[in-house]
Structure formats: structure tokens, C-alpha cells
Design a protein around this motif. Structure first.
Motif, PDB file in Angstrom:
ATOM      1  N   LYS A 155       0.917  -1.151  -0.086  1.00 53.46           N
ATOM      2  CA  LYS A 155      -0.053  -0.124  -0.038  1.00 53.46           C
ATOM      3  C   LYS A 155       0.789   1.130   0.152  1.00 53.46           C
ATOM      4  O   LYS A 155       1.793   1.308   0.771  1.00 53.46           O
ATOM      5  CB  LYS A 155      -0.927   0.016   1.102  1.00 53.46           C
ATOM      6  CG  LYS A 155      -2.023   0.954   1.337  1.00 53.46           C
ATOM      7  CD  LYS A 155      -2.896   0.761   2.118  1.00 53.46           C
ATOM      8  CE  LYS A 155      -4.369   1.817   1.917  1.00 53.46           C
ATOM      9  NZ  LYS A 155      -5.072   1.405   0.807  1.00 53.46           N
ATOM     10  N   THR A 156       0.656   2.303  -0.909  1.00 55.45           N
ATOM     11  CA  THR A 156       1.358   3.318  -1.169  1.00 55.45           C
ATOM     12  C   THR A 156       0.554   4.685  -1.181  1.00 55.45           C
ATOM     13  O   THR A 156      -0.840   4.433  -1.377  1.00 55.45           O
ATOM     14  CB  THR A 156       2.294   3.410  -2.439  1.00 55.45           C
ATOM     15  OG1 THR A 156       1.559   3.466  -3.560  1.00 55.45           O
ATOM     16  CG2 THR A 156       3.157   2.108  -2.341  1.00 55.45           C
ATOM     17  N   ASN A 157       1.299   5.797  -1.255  1.00 50.80           N
ATOM     18  CA  ASN A 157       0.204   7.250  -1.565  1.00 50.80           C
ATOM     19  C   ASN A 157       0.542   7.443  -3.060  1.00 50.80           C
ATOM     20  O   ASN A 157       0.278   8.668  -3.445  1.00 50.80           O
ATOM     21  CB  ASN A 157       0.627   8.095  -0.667  1.00 50.80           C
ATOM     22  CG  ASN A 157       2.464   8.331  -0.806  1.00 50.80           C
ATOM     23  OD1 ASN A 157       3.144   7.494  -1.228  1.00 50.80           O
ATOM     24  ND2 ASN A 157       2.659   9.795  -0.664  1.00 50.80           N
ATOM     25  N   ASP A 158       0.847   6.561  -3.877  1.00 47.59           N
ATOM     26  CA  ASP A 158       1.115   6.635  -5.451  1.00 47.59           C
ATOM     27  C   ASP A 158      -0.167   7.172  -5.851  1.00 47.59           C
ATOM     28  O   ASP A 158      -1.114   6.617  -5.851  1.00 47.59           O
ATOM     29  CB  ASP A 158       1.553   5.611  -6.046  1.00 47.59           C
ATOM     30  CG  ASP A 158       2.396   5.615  -7.384  1.00 47.59           C
ATOM     31  OD1 ASP A 158       1.673   6.774  -7.875  1.00 47.59           O
ATOM     32  OD2 ASP A 158       2.987   4.960  -7.731  1.00 47.59           O
ATOM     33  N   SER A 159      -0.067   8.450  -6.835  1.00 45.85           N
ATOM     34  CA  SER A 159      -1.297   8.696  -7.496  1.00 45.85           C
ATOM     35  C   SER A 159      -1.811   7.922  -8.707  1.00 45.85           C
ATOM     36  O   SER A 159      -2.716   7.870  -8.859  1.00 45.85           O
ATOM     37  CB  SER A 159      -0.967  10.219  -7.887  1.00 45.85           C
ATOM     38  OG  SER A 159       0.097  10.281  -8.831  1.00 45.85           O
ATOM     39  N   LEU A 160      -0.741   7.106  -9.201  1.00 47.21           N
ATOM     40  CA  LEU A 160      -1.290   6.433 -10.268  1.00 47.21           C
ATOM     41  C   LEU A 160      -1.906   5.122  -9.804  1.00 47.21           C
ATOM     42  O   LEU A 160      -2.751   4.509 -10.301  1.00 47.21           O
ATOM     43  CB  LEU A 160       0.100   5.962 -11.058  1.00 47.21           C
ATOM     44  CG  LEU A 160       0.500   7.156 -12.147  1.00 47.21           C
ATOM     45  CD1 LEU A 160       1.723   6.468 -12.826  1.00 47.21           C
ATOM     46  CD2 LEU A 160      -0.483   7.509 -13.178  1.00 47.21           C
ATOM     47  N   GLN A 161      -1.124   4.254  -9.126  1.00 51.35           N
ATOM     48  CA  GLN A 161      -1.776   2.800  -8.633  1.00 51.35           C
ATOM     49  C   GLN A 161      -1.280   2.720  -7.069  1.00 51.35           C
ATOM     50  O   GLN A 161      -0.032   2.126  -6.878  1.00 51.35           O
ATOM     51  CB  GLN A 161      -0.995   1.866  -9.384  1.00 51.35           C
ATOM     52  CG  GLN A 161      -1.876   0.356  -9.413  1.00 51.35           C
ATOM     53  CD  GLN A 161      -1.232  -0.783 -10.320  1.00 51.35           C
ATOM     54  OE1 GLN A 161      -0.638  -0.243 -11.511  1.00 51.35           O
ATOM     55  NE2 GLN A 161      -1.506  -2.075  -9.886  1.00 51.35           N
TER      56      GLN A 161
END
Length: 267
Positions: free
Chosen positions: A119-125
Motif C-alpha cells: 500500500k502506497t500514496n502513489d497517485s497512479l496505482q
């Protein structure tokens, strides 16, 4: 003087290019891209792990976003632990994930598969999936000569059953008979078919010395055609044959589709 100045400038420019090339991460080391994160692989293969052991492997990553990416692992199964180093990747920063697999807590045998959700804060995925595979085996290497002599031994009356020719959609059932010709108890750890169409169920999972039982096998030919050969792997505590393989095979006939009749033209 001008030539000397030009030479100095050229050397300085080459030095700047060299330093820049060294500072920039080699993206070909990270061929798998998921969102703004690049990984060295999306399939972590643990290979063989002894039943009572744990194994740790490393997943490398690179942040190609213009913002820091935070990393966490919610909902991990009991047998997998993960640690991200660092826990937040700055732009263009490298990092890695330490993945530890506990085979004893997995409580399974043979080839097993898990999915790791990052789980990340990546805007894409933001949620990224990595596959983890392992082959959980029983370690017989420390057995003494006496233990090996007294060990259980699995013996099948036949390893192959040919069901001949059947029609598509038919189900075939067959009993493979096997016995324990060793001295100690034979324990059937697991049975696994080579595909979902083939299932094997042992009548008993523990056999005393000299005892005999059956492995009931079902083959579902729905969606199959032509020559078929399916296997079932029987995992047991026989140190000389811990993964016995039996085969069920034959030909699946597909009925020809009826040719539509031409309707007479009404006058």
C-alpha cells in the motif's frame, strides 16, 4: 591560450556528465513498473523451504515520482513479514523490501502461492501486487541410517490409468491402490492435481506398516478435447519418494455439431 581554455572546459564537461550518470539509478535494474514505483521483479520465488524453516529474500525498488512514496503492508498473512527500507522513498531514491516467509506457519506442503499487497500514496496505482511462490519440503537429510531403514515407504499398484476414449463432459473416476511397505507410519501430507479438472482424495491419510488404501481420482472432461494426460502429486513422509506422481490419461472426443438443414423456399 584559447586551446588550453577549450581543453579545460571540455574536461570539466565530461566530468559533469560522468558524475550525473553515476548519480542516476540504472532503470534497467528495475524492469517492472507499477505506478510510479519500479521493481526488479513482480514475482518473488523463494524456491525450496524446509517445513520448519524461514527464508528471507529482497525485493528492490526505485521511486520515479516527483514526490515521496510511503510504503506499508496491511493485511499480511501470518506466515509472511515485510519491512521496507526506508519506509518512505524520496524522488529518484532506491530502496528494498525484506520479505520473510515462515514455512511452519504456512502449514502446507509442495508449491504454494501468495499475493503481497504493497500500500502506497502513489497517485497512479496506490495498491501494488507482488506474487510470492515457495516449495515447502520436508527435510530428510538429517535422518540416521537406522531411521531411513525404518522409514515408511509408499507403493502404488499402478502409476498410470488410461481411461480410453470418452465424450466431452464425461467424468471419470478411478481408485489408485497404494500401501505402506515400510516400518513406520506413512502420512499423506497433501494431494495436488496438475489442473483443477483432476482431484485426488485419499481414503486414509495415515497408514500403518503393511496397510493398504485407495486414492480416489476424479477427472472432469468438460471443456477438454483430444489427448489428455493429467497428474496428481502425492506428498508424503517417505524419504525416498516424498512426491509420488500418478497419471490419468486418455482421449476426449468432441461430438460433431449438426449441420443446419436448409429450409425449403415457399412458393
Amino acid at each position: 591560450m584559447k586551446k588550453r581554455m577549450f581543453f579545460i572546459l571540455a574536461v570539466a564537461w565530461v566530468s559533469v556528465l560522468t558524475v550525473s550518470a553515476q548519480d542516476k539509478p540504472k532503470t534497467d535494474e528495475y524492469p517492472t513498473q507499477i505506478g510510479h514505483l519500479k521493481f526488479n521483479t513482480n514475482q518473488l520465488m523463494m524456491q525450496n523451504i524446509n517445513l520448519t524453516d524461514s527464508k528471507t529474500d529482497t525485493l528492490k525498488m526505485l521511486n520515479e515520482w516527483n514526490s515521496p512514496i510511503t510504503i506499508s503492508f496491511p493485511g499480511l498473512p501470518e506466515h509472511i513479514t515485510c519491512k521496507s527500507v526506508p519506509e518512505s522513498l524520496n524522488p529518484n531514491q532506491k530502496g528494498y523490501i525484506l520479505v520473510t516467509y515462515n514455512a511452519a506457519k504456512r502449514n502446507d506442503f509442495g508449491y504454494v502461492y501468495d499475493r503481497l499487497i504493497i500500500k502506497t500514496n502513489d497517485s497512479l496505482q496506490p495498491d501494488k501486487t507482488i506474487s510470492i511462490s515457495a516449495n515447502i519440503v520436508e527435510d530428510f537429510s538429517k535422518m540416521t541410517p537406522k531411521q531411513l531403514k525404518d522409514a515408511p515407504k509408499i507403493q502404488f499398484e499402478n502409476l498410470v490409468y488410461d481411461f480410453g476414449t470418452i465424450n466431452q463432459g464425461d467424468k471419470i473416476e478411478y481408485d489408485f491402490v497404494f500401501s505402506n511397505t515400510g516400518k513406520n507410519d506413512l502420512i499423506i501430507r497433501k494431494t495436488k492435481g496438475s489442473c483443477g479438472c483432476t482431484v485426488g482424495t485419499p481414503e486414509k491419510s495415515t497408514l500403518k506398516s503393511g496397510e493398504k488404501t485407495k486414492l480416489h481420482v476424479t477427472f472432469n472432461s468438460a471443456g477438454k478435447s483430444g489427448q489428455q494426460s493429467k497428474t496428481i502429486t502425492v506428498t508424503c513422509n517417505d524419504p525416498t519418494n516424498s512426491n509420488a506422481v500418478i497419471t490419468i490419461k486418455g482421449n476426449v472426443n468432441v461430438a460433431a455439431k449438426p449441420v443446419p438443414q436448409e429450409q425449403p423456399i415457399k412458393q
